[in-house]
Design an enzyme around this catalytic site. Structure first.
Site, PDB file in Angstrom:
ATOM      1  N   GLU A   1     -18.270  39.416  15.190  1.00  0.00           N
ATOM      2  CA  GLU A   1     -19.655  39.029  15.491  1.00  0.00           C
ATOM      3  C   GLU A   1     -20.317  40.041  16.430  1.00  0.00           C
ATOM      4  OE1 GLU A   1     -18.181  35.046  16.574  1.00  0.00           O
ATOM      5  OE2 GLU A   1     -19.766  34.261  15.305  1.00  0.00           O
TER       6      GLU A   1
ATOM      7  N   GLU B   1     -11.803  31.845  12.875  1.00  0.00           N
ATOM      8  CA  GLU B   1     -11.993  30.667  13.735  1.00  0.00           C
ATOM      9  C   GLU B   1     -11.480  29.382  13.107  1.00  0.00           C
ATOM     10  OE1 GLU B   1     -14.198  33.038  13.165  1.00  0.00           O
ATOM     11  OE2 GLU B   1     -15.386  33.481  14.950  1.00  0.00           O
TER      12      GLU B   1
ATOM     13  N   ALA C   1     -13.158  35.847  20.614  1.00  0.00           N
ATOM     14  CA  ALA C   1     -13.442  35.219  21.902  1.00  0.00           C
ATOM     15  C   ALA C   1     -12.102  34.853  22.541  1.00  0.00           C
ATOM     16  CB  ALA C   1     -14.284  33.976  21.690  1.00  0.00           C
TER      17      ALA C   1
HETATM   18  C1  LIG Z   1     -15.678  29.480  28.140  1.00  0.00           C
HETATM   19  C2  LIG Z   1     -15.737  30.858  27.685  1.00  0.00           C
HETATM   20  C3  LIG Z   1     -14.774  31.186  26.575  1.00  0.00           C
HETATM   21  C4  LIG Z   1     -15.006  32.511  25.955  1.00  0.00           C
HETATM   22  C5  LIG Z   1     -16.364  32.530  25.304  1.00  0.00           C
HETATM   23  C6  LIG Z   1     -16.781  33.896  25.023  1.00  0.00           C
HETATM   24  C7  LIG Z   1     -18.189  33.995  24.526  1.00  0.00           C
HETATM   25  C8  LIG Z   1     -18.320  33.725  23.058  1.00  0.00           C
HETATM   26  C9  LIG Z   1     -18.592  32.301  22.845  1.00  0.00           C
HETATM   27  C10 LIG Z   1     -18.764  31.952  21.391  1.00  0.00           C
HETATM   28  C11 LIG Z   1     -17.660  32.405  20.527  1.00  0.00           C
HETATM   29  C12 LIG Z   1     -18.102  32.318  19.093  1.00  0.00           C
HETATM   30  C13 LIG Z   1     -17.044  31.834  18.205  1.00  0.00           C
HETATM   31  C14 LIG Z   1     -15.885  32.827  18.161  1.00  0.00           C
HETATM   32  C15 LIG Z   1     -14.643  32.344  18.315  1.00  0.00           C
HETATM   33  C16 LIG Z   1     -13.485  33.233  18.280  1.00  0.00           C
HETATM   34  O1  LIG Z   1     -13.565  34.468  18.268  1.00  0.00           O
HETATM   35  S1  LIG Z   1     -12.009  32.417  18.240  1.00  0.00           S
HETATM   36  C17 LIG Z   1     -10.814  33.721  18.200  1.00  0.00           C
HETATM   37  C18 LIG Z   1     -10.767  34.421  16.873  1.00  0.00           C
HETATM   38  N1  LIG Z   1      -9.699  35.414  16.868  1.00  0.00           N
HETATM   39  C19 LIG Z   1      -8.445  35.109  16.466  1.00  0.00           C
HETATM   40  O2  LIG Z   1      -8.154  34.012  16.069  1.00  0.00           O
HETATM   41  C20 LIG Z   1      -7.416  36.224  16.552  1.00  0.00           C
HETATM   42  C21 LIG Z   1      -6.352  35.844  17.558  1.00  0.00           C
HETATM   43  N2  LIG Z   1      -5.351  36.888  17.671  1.00  0.00           N
HETATM   44  C22 LIG Z   1      -4.421  37.074  16.693  1.00  0.00           C
HETATM   45  O3  LIG Z   1      -4.392  36.470  15.662  1.00  0.00           O
HETATM   46  C23 LIG Z   1      -3.409  38.169  16.960  1.00  0.00           C
HETATM   47  O4  LIG Z   1      -3.457  38.459  18.352  1.00  0.00           O
HETATM   48  C24 LIG Z   1      -3.678  39.467  16.177  1.00  0.00           C
HETATM   49  C25 LIG Z   1      -5.095  39.939  16.402  1.00  0.00           C
HETATM   50  C26 LIG Z   1      -3.407  39.231  14.696  1.00  0.00           C
HETATM   51  C27 LIG Z   1      -2.705  40.559  16.690  1.00  0.00           C
HETATM   52  O5  LIG Z   1      -1.376  40.061  16.638  1.00  0.00           O
HETATM   53  P1  LIG Z   1      -0.229  40.864  17.412  1.00  0.00           P
HETATM   54  O6  LIG Z   1      -0.313  42.305  17.111  1.00  0.00           O
HETATM   55  O7  LIG Z   1       1.033  40.118  17.156  1.00  0.00           O
HETATM   56  O8  LIG Z   1      -0.617  40.711  18.948  1.00  0.00           O
HETATM   57  P2  LIG Z   1      -0.460  39.367  19.836  1.00  0.00           P
HETATM   58  O9  LIG Z   1       0.884  39.359  20.500  1.00  0.00           O
HETATM   59  O10 LIG Z   1      -0.890  38.171  19.063  1.00  0.00           O
HETATM   60  O11 LIG Z   1      -1.608  39.627  20.940  1.00  0.00           O
HETATM   61  C28 LIG Z   1      -1.379  40.473  22.064  1.00  0.00           C
HETATM   62  C29 LIG Z   1      -1.853  39.701  23.273  1.00  0.00           C
HETATM   63  O12 LIG Z   1      -3.294  39.501  23.135  1.00  0.00           O
HETATM   64  C30 LIG Z   1      -3.557  38.111  23.220  1.00  0.00           C
HETATM   65  N3  LIG Z   1      -4.701  37.772  22.371  1.00  0.00           N
HETATM   66  C31 LIG Z   1      -4.927  38.220  21.116  1.00  0.00           C
HETATM   67  N4  LIG Z   1      -6.088  37.691  20.627  1.00  0.00           N
HETATM   68  C32 LIG Z   1      -6.602  36.908  21.622  1.00  0.00           C
HETATM   69  C33 LIG Z   1      -7.793  36.089  21.746  1.00  0.00           C
HETATM   70  N5  LIG Z   1      -8.697  36.011  20.798  1.00  0.00           N
HETATM   71  N6  LIG Z   1      -7.977  35.399  22.917  1.00  0.00           N
HETATM   72  C34 LIG Z   1      -7.063  35.509  23.921  1.00  0.00           C
HETATM   73  N7  LIG Z   1      -5.924  36.272  23.890  1.00  0.00           N
HETATM   74  C35 LIG Z   1      -5.709  36.957  22.724  1.00  0.00           C
HETATM   75  C36 LIG Z   1      -2.290  37.427  22.765  1.00  0.00           C
HETATM   76  O13 LIG Z   1      -2.263  36.084  23.245  1.00  0.00           O
HETATM   77  C37 LIG Z   1      -1.236  38.324  23.388  1.00  0.00           C
HETATM   78  O14 LIG Z   1      -1.180  38.016  24.746  1.00  0.00           O
HETATM   79  P3  LIG Z   1       0.258  37.691  25.420  1.00  0.00           P
HETATM   80  O15 LIG Z   1       0.846  36.583  24.584  1.00  0.00           O
HETATM   81  O16 LIG Z   1      -0.042  37.298  26.830  1.00  0.00           O
HETATM   82  O17 LIG Z   1       1.040  38.976  25.306  1.00  0.00           O
END
Ligand SMILES: CCCCCCCCCCCCC/C=C/C(=O)SCCNC(=O)CCNC(=O)[C@H](O)C(C)(C)COP(=O)(O)OP(=O)(O)OC[C@H]1O[C@@H](n2cnc3c(N)ncnc32)[C@H](O)[C@@H]1OP(=O)(O)O
Length: 259
Positions: A113, A133, A66
């Site tokens: 999910e 998460e 998300a």
């Molecule tokens: C009010 C509405 C909100 C949204 C709601 C949506 C509906 C769903 C609602 C219910 C949700 C249910 C519960 C679920 C919760 C989640 O899913 S929480 C998130 C879980 N995921 C993570 O924690 C993974 C996060 N990302 C990372 O750990 C890393 O990005 C990676 C996957 C390991 C990859 O690393 P790397 O190769 O180093 O790339 P990065 O530089 O980190 O990422 C590239 C750019 O992408 C952005 N980004 C990555 N993941 C996310 C994300 N989940 N959300 C937003 N942005 C993300 C990252 O910030 C980078 O962006 P920039 O910094 O601008 O370059």
């Protein structure tokens, strides 16, 4: 077919394809993305020419979760009032047509999910699954603790949800989360071939098989056996069932009319 901002929707013969299209954010999932997926599923489910739907992302990420940037400022009442299910966020899970998640790269949090809302997960050898998460001070919220536990068992689901670690495609297949692993450069070929095969079957029979398998995932054995038996009996009302068995006996391919 509708046009969207965060996804690309196309059809190839009897296969509908929904491709997440936020590559700069590793296909982070916002409410807007889920609304668009729901609208796309509405369109594809209403299209009689479509027999199976494939959901996919990019080479690097099916969906990295998300949208953290969008979630960070939210409070309880924000998330409570814009209830995910109420906006159709689980629409893909309620689709009557078979669905396949074609996963390459990261499928994390909401991304894992979303993949689990689909009937079949076909993984590229680059796929990585997880529910991290907990590392953000929250927990899965759209099926991760429920579908993952049913798919891979309590111990491994608890491991992933409490440590936030990822599992690679091989571990995901061993654990039963994934149906099969394919080379990354063959992922869409394999997923579309599987979807075409499914779409070539009787659509009502496929819907019945999907419903029966899902009930095994969601209820008791006795209840599931009853559902299966009733649906099995119901297939004997299908012209496709009579045609399918006649075609076998006459050593020819069946001509399904989806009735
Ligand atoms: C009010 C509405 C909100 C949204 C709601 C949506 C509906 C769903 C609602 C219910 C949700 C249910 C519960 C679920 C919760 C989640 O899913 S929480 C998130 C879980 N995921 C993570 O924690 C993974 C996060 N990302 C990372 O750990 C890393 O990005 C990676 C996957 C390991 C990859 O690393 P790397 O190769 O180093 O790339 P990065 O530089 O980190 O990422 C590239 C750019 O992408 C952005 N980004 C990555 N993941 C996310 C994300 N989940 N959300 C937003 N942005 C993300 C990252 O910030 C980078 O962006 P920039 O910094 O601008 O370059």
């Amino acid at each position: 077919m509708s046009t969207f901002e965060h996804i690309i929707v196309e059809s190839k013969g009897a296969v509908g394809i929904v491709k997440l299209n936020r590559p700069k954010m590793l296909n982070a999932l916002s409410f807007g993305v889920f609304r668009e997926i729901a609208a796309a599923v509405d369109d594809l489910e209403a299209d009689d020419a479509i027999g199976c739907i494939v959901v996919t992302g990019s080479d690097k990420a099916f969906a990295a979760g998300a949208d953290i940037k969008e979630m960070q400022p939210k409070g309880f009442i924000d998330m409570f009032s814009e209830d995910f299910a109420a906006i159709g966020g689980d629409r893909i899970a309620r689709c009557r047509k078979p669905t396949i998640a074609a996963v390459a790269g990261y499928a994390l949090g909401g991304g894992c999910e979303l993949a689990m809302m689909c009937d079949i997960i076909i993984a590229a050898d680059t796929a990585k699954f997880g529910q991290p998460e907990i590392t953000l001070g929250t927990i899965p919220g759209i099926g991760g603790t429920q579908r993952l536990t049913r798919a891979i068992g309590k111990s491994k689901a608890m491991d992933l949800c409490l440590t936030g670690r990822m599992m690679d495609a091989a571990e995901a297949e061993r654990s039963g989360l994934v149906s099969r692993i394919v080379p990354a450069d063959k992922l869409m070929d394999e997923a579309i071939a599987a979807a075409e095969k499914i779409a070539s079957m009787s659509q009502p029979a496929a819907a019945m098989a999907k419903e029966a398998v899902n009930r095994a995932f969601e209820t008791t054995l006795a209840e599931g056996m009853s559902v299966e038996r009733n649906l099995f009996h119901a297939t004997f009302a299908l012209e496709d069932r009579s045609e399918g068995m006649a075609a076998f006996i006459e050593k020819r391919k069946p001509v399904n009319k989806n009735r």
